[in-house]
Design an enzyme around this catalytic site. Structure first.
Site, mmCIF file in Angstrom:
data_model
loop_
_atom_site.group_PDB
_atom_site.id
_atom_site.type_symbol
_atom_site.label_atom_id
_atom_site.label_comp_id
_atom_site.label_asym_id
_atom_site.label_seq_id
_atom_site.Cartn_x
_atom_site.Cartn_y
_atom_site.Cartn_z
ATOM 1 N N ARG A 1 3.958 -0.352 -4.732
ATOM 2 C CA ARG A 1 3.642 -0.896 -3.406
ATOM 3 C C ARG A 1 2.265 -1.549 -3.345
ATOM 4 O O ARG A 1 1.891 -2.124 -2.309
ATOM 5 C CB ARG A 1 3.692 0.221 -2.358
ATOM 6 C CG ARG A 1 5.039 0.885 -2.251
ATOM 7 C CD ARG A 1 4.991 1.954 -1.202
ATOM 8 N NE ARG A 1 4.918 1.379 0.108
ATOM 9 C CZ ARG A 1 5.962 1.209 0.920
ATOM 10 N NH1 ARG A 1 7.152 1.587 0.534
ATOM 11 N NH2 ARG A 1 5.807 0.680 2.092
ATOM 12 N N ASN B 1 -2.074 1.766 6.052
ATOM 13 C CA ASN B 1 -1.279 0.627 5.614
ATOM 14 C C ASN B 1 -1.017 -0.207 6.862
ATOM 15 O O ASN B 1 -0.567 0.332 7.868
ATOM 16 C CB ASN B 1 0.037 1.144 5.004
ATOM 17 C CG ASN B 1 0.946 0.026 4.555
ATOM 18 O OD1 ASN B 1 0.519 -1.120 4.413
ATOM 19 N ND2 ASN B 1 2.206 0.348 4.322
ATOM 20 N N GLY B 2 -1.316 -1.496 6.803
ATOM 21 C CA GLY B 2 -1.139 -2.350 7.980
ATOM 22 C C GLY B 2 -2.392 -3.187 8.175
ATOM 23 O O GLY B 2 -3.226 -3.292 7.269
ATOM 24 N N LYS C 1 5.473 -4.593 -3.831
ATOM 25 C CA LYS C 1 6.808 -4.451 -3.268
ATOM 26 C C LYS C 1 6.679 -4.122 -1.791
ATOM 27 O O LYS C 1 5.706 -3.501 -1.381
ATOM 28 C CB LYS C 1 7.481 -3.289 -3.997
ATOM 29 C CG LYS C 1 8.965 -3.232 -3.838
ATOM 30 C CD LYS C 1 9.647 -3.927 -4.968
ATOM 31 C CE LYS C 1 11.132 -3.867 -4.855
ATOM 32 N NZ LYS C 1 11.753 -5.004 -5.538
ATOM 33 N N GLU D 1 7.128 -15.354 -10.878
ATOM 34 C CA GLU D 1 6.438 -14.167 -10.368
ATOM 35 C C GLU D 1 6.062 -13.169 -11.455
ATOM 36 O O GLU D 1 5.076 -12.463 -11.308
ATOM 37 C CB GLU D 1 7.231 -13.484 -9.246
ATOM 38 C CG GLU D 1 8.512 -12.838 -9.654
ATOM 39 C CD GLU D 1 9.283 -12.269 -8.458
ATOM 40 O OE1 GLU D 1 8.664 -11.818 -7.496
ATOM 41 O OE2 GLU D 1 10.520 -12.281 -8.514
ATOM 42 N N TRP E 1 -3.007 -2.608 -1.790
ATOM 43 C CA TRP E 1 -2.793 -4.052 -1.979
ATOM 44 C C TRP E 1 -3.697 -4.707 -0.945
ATOM 45 O O TRP E 1 -3.440 -4.621 0.259
ATOM 46 C CB TRP E 1 -1.328 -4.409 -1.749
ATOM 47 C CG TRP E 1 -1.007 -5.845 -2.039
ATOM 48 C CD1 TRP E 1 -0.669 -6.383 -3.242
ATOM 49 C CD2 TRP E 1 -0.992 -6.929 -1.099
ATOM 50 N NE1 TRP E 1 -0.449 -7.729 -3.113
ATOM 51 C CE2 TRP E 1 -0.645 -8.101 -1.807
ATOM 52 C CE3 TRP E 1 -1.258 -7.037 0.263
ATOM 53 C CZ2 TRP E 1 -0.537 -9.341 -1.198
ATOM 54 C CZ3 TRP E 1 -1.155 -8.283 0.867
ATOM 55 C CH2 TRP E 1 -0.804 -9.421 0.135
ATOM 56 N N LYS F 1 12.002 -15.782 -10.264
ATOM 57 C CA LYS F 1 11.844 -14.664 -11.212
ATOM 58 C C LYS F 1 10.851 -15.046 -12.300
ATOM 59 O O LYS F 1 10.003 -14.251 -12.677
ATOM 60 C CB LYS F 1 13.177 -14.283 -11.875
ATOM 61 C CG LYS F 1 14.192 -13.574 -11.032
ATOM 62 C CD LYS F 1 13.844 -12.142 -10.693
ATOM 63 C CE LYS F 1 13.054 -12.060 -9.421
ATOM 64 N NZ LYS F 1 13.760 -12.006 -8.171
ATOM 65 N N CYS G 1 0.853 -1.186 0.000
ATOM 66 C CA CYS G 1 0.000 0.000 0.000
ATOM 67 C C CYS G 1 0.891 1.238 0.000
ATOM 68 O O CYS G 1 1.886 1.301 0.713
ATOM 69 C CB CYS G 1 -0.943 0.075 1.184
ATOM 70 S SG CYS G 1 -2.117 -1.261 1.243
ATOM 71 N N GLU H 1 16.425 -18.739 -7.399
ATOM 72 C CA GLU H 1 16.140 -17.350 -7.749
ATOM 73 C C GLU H 1 15.629 -17.245 -9.192
ATOM 74 O O GLU H 1 14.693 -16.506 -9.478
ATOM 75 C CB GLU H 1 17.403 -16.510 -7.526
ATOM 76 C CG GLU H 1 17.318 -15.060 -7.914
ATOM 77 C CD GLU H 1 16.239 -14.255 -7.190
ATOM 78 O OE1 GLU H 1 15.616 -14.771 -6.246
ATOM 79 O OE2 GLU H 1 15.993 -13.116 -7.603
ATOM 80 N N HIS I 1 15.687 -38.165 -7.325
ATOM 81 C CA HIS I 1 14.880 -38.542 -6.155
ATOM 82 C C HIS I 1 13.418 -38.125 -6.326
ATOM 83 O O HIS I 1 12.685 -38.033 -5.352
ATOM 84 C CB HIS I 1 15.487 -37.933 -4.888
ATOM 85 C CG HIS I 1 16.897 -38.376 -4.664
ATOM 86 N ND1 HIS I 1 17.221 -39.652 -4.255
ATOM 87 C CD2 HIS I 1 18.084 -37.741 -4.868
ATOM 88 C CE1 HIS I 1 18.540 -39.771 -4.185
ATOM 89 N NE2 HIS I 1 19.077 -38.626 -4.550
HETATM 90 C C1 F6R Z 1 11.053 -11.349 -5.381
HETATM 91 C C2 F6R Z 1 10.982 -10.352 -4.341
HETATM 92 C C3 F6R Z 1 10.588 -10.784 -2.987
HETATM 93 C C4 F6R Z 1 11.419 -10.046 -1.929
HETATM 94 C C5 F6R Z 1 10.890 -10.386 -0.527
HETATM 95 C C6 F6R Z 1 11.747 -9.763 0.563
HETATM 96 O O1 F6R Z 1 11.455 -10.817 -6.602
HETATM 97 O O2 F6R Z 1 11.194 -9.184 -4.573
HETATM 98 O O3 F6R Z 1 10.693 -12.157 -2.838
HETATM 99 O O4 F6R Z 1 12.750 -10.422 -2.064
HETATM 100 O O5 F6R Z 1 9.585 -9.917 -0.403
HETATM 101 O O6 F6R Z 1 11.768 -8.387 0.463
HETATM 102 P P1 F6R Z 1 12.852 -7.520 1.189
HETATM 103 O O7 F6R Z 1 14.167 -7.849 0.585
HETATM 104 O O8 F6R Z 1 12.442 -6.101 0.901
HETATM 105 O O9 F6R Z 1 12.799 -7.861 2.636
#
Ligand code: F6R
Length: 613
Positions: free
Chosen positions: A27, A100-101, A608, A493, A74, A490, A2, A486, A509
């Site tokens: 966000r 937010n929260g 994010k 997502e 969000w 990527k 948010c 990773e 396995h």
């Molecule tokens: C994936 C991604 C998330 C963040 C996770 C932790 O591309 O961005 O998996 O890595 O939410 O976020 P931070 O690093 O901000 O604690």
């Protein structure tokens, strides 16, 4: 999660709020809204969808009051729709607020408020707060807005970053925080609020980070900060440390692509002034005060989420290799609800790009409460994790706007490598000679990353094929197993293709049953010590007619016979391959997502900075 914006001042209100929201759209982007106090009334507009929907709705609408708030959501409680979008109001539309929260006791509060005659128009947890504040204001005509907010907040359990506007208190905003980030922007005859400073960075560089359990009242010419217990605070005005171009796309189609291409620079920035190969020295200013703790450390626990957790998996190998002490890597969301055994000599590192991830914050608080030294590796300067750790190292990667993390990962691995080298030298288990060789190589990495980015043609061609599949497998071993995780993260997502990362030898396995023509396999096979074993794993896939993309080291021409596609990376030390092999995987997922027409920077269901648990 948010985005919150608030403004008091003379500039065109609608423009300031909307441009702030656009900066924070990463966000959360399922609905948005705005409330402006104008001529002793509140004007409120809320829409489902992204900020441009709100902009369209507001075209031609006059919204030019002296105080305003806005929100991009969000959803946590209540589906994304117009009603559930913020701002929320009480029964009489006297106040409006953005939040937010999570209000954890909202069900109980809602029942009480219903009994007292309130009616609700949304399914959100937030709405109870609007009713509570309005009730305090109406019970006592003399009650100042900040008192009403303070009293209402005493009744809620949970987390909040909240901004309140009241048409009976024109030109004023009341802002409070517990657990969700809030930053004040201090201007000349104008003041701002944001859930991060990107919301107003083009207007002022002077900022105040609100601490947990603080409440601020801002007008155009003044601000006061108190605790929620009504004690006056003396906030420190700090400066934004990054340049505005870091939050612009700068000619790239997407923030993610821009951030991938920034990596030669951000990796260099992560070691600027810190790595001195000729002196065989790593200087991490943020850890200088805790050298004694690092020397006597007998065990390290890393805690993080998502991509940052993957960076910690790389760090585990680095520390075990250079420092020779045991390392554990814990998902913060699991760790916070476990009963970890801490013993003397345990040191915890919290690793986070945003510095606001709720689970990581809770995990570090758990360790702190047990008296364990907690250190941070964080990108966002001034963020909560940065402030709550005893000491730490910043990434200096600049704001990461693309929801899929890219440059933060490589900066984390770069910083964690330096921490491992520093600790190895401090405890004497890493020889000077070996350290010297490693330092001479680490400074060459930005150039090597640049050379991968200079030749991306084949990656976009391979992406055409991957764009048509529903599943993919990523395999790696040793230092490159975390890169497999990773790469898979990527892909899933941002392109919504199901992808799994596995240690290559685990295939037999179970997962090998999945291999067929429709399931491409990405194998990380750089020329490191484990390479011969990875080749055997590739043969096993070939024997089952799997299609294989191999990430290999330049000069390895024989690998072409075993693979359908090969992407080469320059030669480096085993421990640094993750910084190179991850680059083609970031690009692959980017081009696959573009080929599938996905919204790369704002993938569905994500946001994010995960400030809720
Ligand atoms: C994936 C991604 C998330 C963040 C996770 C932790 O591309 O961005 O998996 O890595 O939410 O976020 P931070 O690093 O901000 O604690």
């Amino acid at each position: 999660m948010c985005g919150i914006v608030g403004y008091v001042g003379p500039k065109p209100m609608k423009g300031v709020l909307l441009s702030g929201l656009r900066r924070l759209e990463y966000r959360g982007y399922d609905s948005a809204g705005i409330a402006v106090e104008q001529d002793d009334k509140l004007l409120l507009v809320k829409v489902t969808g992204k900020i441009h929907e709100l902009e369209q709705r507001l075209a031609g609408v006059d919204m030019e009051g002296s105080a305003g708030i806005a929100h991009t959501r969000w959803a946590t409680h209540g589906e994304p729709n117009d009603a559930n979008a913020h701002p929320h109001t009480g029964c009489n539309d006297r106040i409006a607020l953005v939040h937010n929260g999570i209000i954890e006791n909202y069900q109980a509060l809602r029942t009480l408020l219903l009994e007292r005659g309130h009616h609700f128009s949304t399914k959100t947890d937030t709405e109870v707060l609007a009713h509570l504040i309005e009730e305090y204001l109406e019970k006592d005509e003399e009650c100042p807005l900040d008192d009403a907010v303070r009293l209402a907040l005493q009744e809620v359990d949970g987390t909040f970053g909240v901004v309140v506007i009241d048409h009976n208190n024109p030109g004023q905003l009341v802002v409070a925080r517990r657990g969700s980030p809030i930053v004040l922007g201090v201007g000349e005859n104008e003041n701002f609020v944001g859930s991060d400073s990107a919301a107003f960075a083009e207007h002022t560089r002077d900022i105040i980070y609100l601490n947990d359990d603080e409440i601020a009242t801002i007008t155009a010419s003044d601000y006061t900060v108190k605790t929620l217990q009504d004690e006056v605070c003396n906030p420190i005005v700090e400066e934004i440390t990054w340049e505005l171009d870091r939050i612009e796309k700068g000619g790239f189609d997407h923030f993610m692509l821009k951030e991938i291409h920034e990596q030669p620079q951000t990796v260099e920035d992560a070691m600027r002034g810190r790595v001195h190969p000729d002196l065989c020295e790593v200087k991490l200013g943020g850890l200088e005060e805790v050298h004694d703790i690092l020397v006597s450390a007998e065990r390290i626990i890393f805690t993080a989420c998502g991509t940052s957790w993957h960076a910690c998996l790389v760090a585990r190998r680095l520390i075990e290799d250079f420092v020779r002490i045991p390392v554990e890597v814990e998902y913060a969301s699991e760790f916070r609800y476990s009963r970890p055994v801490f013993n003397k000599g345990t040191v915890l590192f919290a690793v986070s790009q945003s510095g606001e991830t709720a689970d990581t914050l809770a995990a570090l608080r758990l360790a702190k409460d047990e008296g364990i030294p907690v250190l941070g590796v964080v990108n966002s300067v001034g963020s909560t994790i940065a402030r709550e750790t005893d000491a730490g190292v910043y990434l200096h990667a600049g704001p990461e706007i693309g929801v899929a993390s890219t440059k933060a990962f490589t900066s984390q691995v770069t910083v964690l490598s330096q921490i491992a080298l520093l600790m190895g030298r401090l405890n004497g288990r890493l020889s000077k000679k070996r350290c010297e060789g490693i330092l001479h190589e680490i400074v060459r990495l930005p150039g090597k990353i640049r050379s991968i980015l200079d030749d991306t043609g084949s990656i976009s061609e391979i992406a055409e094929v991957f764009g048509r599949v529903n599943n993919a497998l990523y395999l790696g071993r040793g230092y490159n197993f975390p890169v497999a995780l990773e790469g898979a993260l990527k892909l899933k997502e941002i392109s919504y293709i199901h992808a799994e990362g596995y240690p290559a030898a685990e295939m037999k396995h179970g997962p090998i049953a999945l291999i067929d023509d429709d399931m491409p396999v990405v194998v990380l096979a750089p020329g490191d010590q484990i390479y011969p074993k990875v080749i055997s794993n590739i043969e096993e896939i070939r024997a089952r007619k799997g299609r294989i993309l191999v990430i290999a080291t330049e000069g390895n021409e024989t690998i072409r016979d075993l693979a359908d596609w090969v992407i080469f990376v320059p030669k480096t030390l085993d421990c640094f391959y993750p910084l190179l092999t991850v680059i083609p995987l970031q690009l692959l997922s980017y081009y696959v997502a573009v080929a599938r027409g996905c919204d790369v920077d704002q993938p569905r269901n994500l946001a994010k900075s995960v400030t809720v648990e």
